[in-house]
Design an enzyme around this catalytic site. Structure first.
Site, PDB file in Angstrom:
ATOM      1  N   ARG A 186       0.623  -1.314   0.472  1.00  0.00           N
ATOM      2  CA  ARG A 186      -0.061  -0.106   0.231  1.00  0.00           C
ATOM      3  C   ARG A 186       0.876   1.467   0.257  1.00  0.00           C
ATOM      4  O   ARG A 186       1.631   1.477   0.783  1.00  0.00           O
ATOM      5  CB  ARG A 186      -1.275  -0.120   1.121  1.00  0.00           C
ATOM      6  N   THR A 202      -1.460   7.519  -0.193  1.00  0.00           N
ATOM      7  CA  THR A 202      -2.982   7.333  -0.845  1.00  0.00           C
ATOM      8  C   THR A 202      -3.561   6.172  -0.157  1.00  0.00           C
ATOM      9  O   THR A 202      -5.075   6.068  -0.324  1.00  0.00           O
ATOM     10  CB  THR A 202      -2.512   7.382  -2.638  1.00  0.00           C
ATOM     11  N   ASP A 223       0.315  -3.170  12.224  1.00  0.00           N
ATOM     12  CA  ASP A 223       0.545  -3.796  10.859  1.00  0.00           C
ATOM     13  C   ASP A 223       0.849  -5.669  10.429  1.00  0.00           C
ATOM     14  O   ASP A 223       2.429  -6.007  11.396  1.00  0.00           O
ATOM     15  CB  ASP A 223       2.017  -2.588  10.483  1.00  0.00           C
ATOM     16  N   ASP A 267       4.237  -6.398   9.414  1.00  0.00           N
ATOM     17  CA  ASP A 267       5.772  -6.233  10.321  1.00  0.00           C
ATOM     18  C   ASP A 267       5.493  -6.952  11.496  1.00  0.00           C
ATOM     19  O   ASP A 267       7.002  -7.468  12.021  1.00  0.00           O
ATOM     20  CB  ASP A 267       5.577  -4.720  10.975  1.00  0.00           C
TER      21      ASP A 267
HETATM   22  C1  PRP Z   1      -1.544  -4.655   4.098  1.00  0.00           C
HETATM   23  C2  PRP Z   1      -2.298  -6.193   4.658  1.00  0.00           C
HETATM   24  C3  PRP Z   1      -3.099  -6.601   3.314  1.00  0.00           C
HETATM   25  C4  PRP Z   1      -3.157  -4.488   3.258  1.00  0.00           C
HETATM   26  C5  PRP Z   1      -4.722  -4.125   3.433  1.00  0.00           C
HETATM   27  O1  PRP Z   1      -0.127  -5.021   3.949  1.00  0.00           O
HETATM   28  O2  PRP Z   1      -1.426  -6.789   4.643  1.00  0.00           O
HETATM   29  O3  PRP Z   1      -2.179  -6.332   2.016  1.00  0.00           O
HETATM   30  O4  PRP Z   1      -2.274  -3.477   3.883  1.00  0.00           O
HETATM   31  O5  PRP Z   1      -5.028  -2.825   3.044  1.00  0.00           O
HETATM   32  P1  PRP Z   1      -6.085  -2.076   2.370  1.00  0.00           P
HETATM   33  O6  PRP Z   1      -7.382  -3.219   2.176  1.00  0.00           O
HETATM   34  O7  PRP Z   1      -6.714  -0.695   2.578  1.00  0.00           O
HETATM   35  O8  PRP Z   1      -5.064  -2.135   0.878  1.00  0.00           O
HETATM   36  P2  PRP Z   1       1.105  -4.141   3.277  1.00  0.00           P
HETATM   37  O9  PRP Z   1       0.860  -2.784   2.006  1.00  0.00           O
HETATM   38  O10 PRP Z   1       0.654  -3.434   4.191  1.00  0.00           O
HETATM   39  O11 PRP Z   1       2.209  -5.118   3.027  1.00  0.00           O
HETATM   40  P3  PRP Z   1       2.786  -5.823   3.609  1.00  0.00           P
HETATM   41  O12 PRP Z   1       1.982  -7.055   4.192  1.00  0.00           O
HETATM   42  O13 PRP Z   1       4.286  -6.213   2.777  1.00  0.00           O
HETATM   43  O14 PRP Z   1       3.756  -5.278   4.955  1.00  0.00           O
HETATM   44  N1  URA Z   2      -3.064  -2.993   7.329  1.00  0.00           N
HETATM   45  C1  URA Z   2      -2.234  -3.933   8.392  1.00  0.00           C
HETATM   46  O1  URA Z   2      -0.875  -4.549   8.593  1.00  0.00           O
HETATM   47  N2  URA Z   2      -3.032  -3.389   9.571  1.00  0.00           N
HETATM   48  C2  URA Z   2      -3.894  -2.319   9.079  1.00  0.00           C
HETATM   49  O2  URA Z   2      -4.398  -2.211  10.311  1.00  0.00           O
HETATM   50  C3  URA Z   2      -3.735  -1.406   7.933  1.00  0.00           C
HETATM   51  C4  URA Z   2      -3.484  -2.352   6.565  1.00  0.00           C
END
Ligand code: PRP
Ligand code: URA
Length: 212
Positions: free
Chosen positions: A107, A111, A203, A206
């Site tokens: 993400r 944005t 997160d 993480d």
């Molecule tokens: C997080 C999560 C989803 C997304 C959800 O991933 O694991 O994929 O955000 O958010 P959304 O519904 O608003 O799209 P992130 O983009 O943080 O990547 P990561 O899993 O690599 O930490």
């Molecule tokens: N992605 C995450 O990992 N946590 C949230 O709360 C939203 C998006």
């Protein structure tokens, strides 16, 4: 489990208990990872109740019989990288022969829109039941993009499994893809200004991988 059209919300106390453990900011990486796997397995049990089976011949100590088995050739699990990876082992514990695809999305911090950096899906995919995994369904942008990719590659029968979902994400996914069956562990209150789920668990990527 509660069902509303294509939305299935988990109510099992074991799942709710484990989600509470995930929410606790004092739960460390090892434990967090293990609990994500366990929840994925418990949710998988519910979500895979219509998994296709085929009859095979087995010889019992008494006689031969035809009996159903699950075919891994008819099923694929597709995690959204990174956090969705944490749920794969739980699903594979249920269906060891499953094929595994990967969709890489992150993400944009400002944005909140998803950006693709990787996509590799089992081929052919059109005949398979596909379960997409991602612990967090926040704005729904990543989920919609992932299902778009899978459909562009020919995927038809798609389920989406997420441990915590915001109402906004549920609406966005089911409006964009009303044919997708959505399984969520818990529906949380809302998103904050940074598009994090409240109360959520922070997160997920993480916390699973110990980054940050
Ligand atoms: C997080 C999560 C989803 C997304 C959800 O991933 O694991 O994929 O955000 O958010 P959304 O519904 O608003 O799209 P992130 O983009 O943080 O990547 P990561 O899993 O690599 O930490
Ligand atoms: N992605 C995450 O990992 N946590 C949230 O709360 C939203 C998006």
């Amino acid at each position: 489990m509660e069902k509303l059209d294509n939305l299935f919300v988990m109510t099992h106390p074991l799942i709710q208990h484990k989600i509470s453990l995930l929410r606790d900011k004092n739960t460390g990486t090892n434990e967090f990872r293990a609990i994500v796997e366990e929840i994925a397995m418990l949710m998988g049990y519910e979500a895979l109740s219509d998994l296709p089976t085929e009859e095979v011949e087995v010889e019992t100590p008494i006689e031969k019989c035809m009996t159903p088995v699950i075919s891994g050739r008819k099923f694929a699990v597709v995690p959204i990288l990174r956090a969705g990876l944490g749920m794969v082992s739980g699903i594979l514990a249920l269906v060891p022969a499953a094929k595994v695809g990967h969709i890489g999305l992150y993400r944009d911090e400002e944005t909140h829109e998803p950006h693709e950096y990787y996509c590799k899906l089992p081929d052919p995919i059109d005949e398979r039941l596909i379960v997409v995994t991602d612990p967090m369904l926040a704005t729904g942008g990543s989920a919609v993009a992932a299902v778009n990719f899978i459909k562009e590659h020919g995927g038809k029968k798609i389920k989406f499994m997420s441990i915590i979902a915001a109402p906004e994400g549920i609406r966005r996914l089911l409006e964009a893809h009303p044919d997708v069956q959505l399984y969520v562990g818990h529906v949380d209150r809302e998103l904050n200004d940074a598009a994090y789920i409240c109360p959520g668990l922070g997160d997920a990527g993480d916390r699973i991988f110990g980054t940050k």
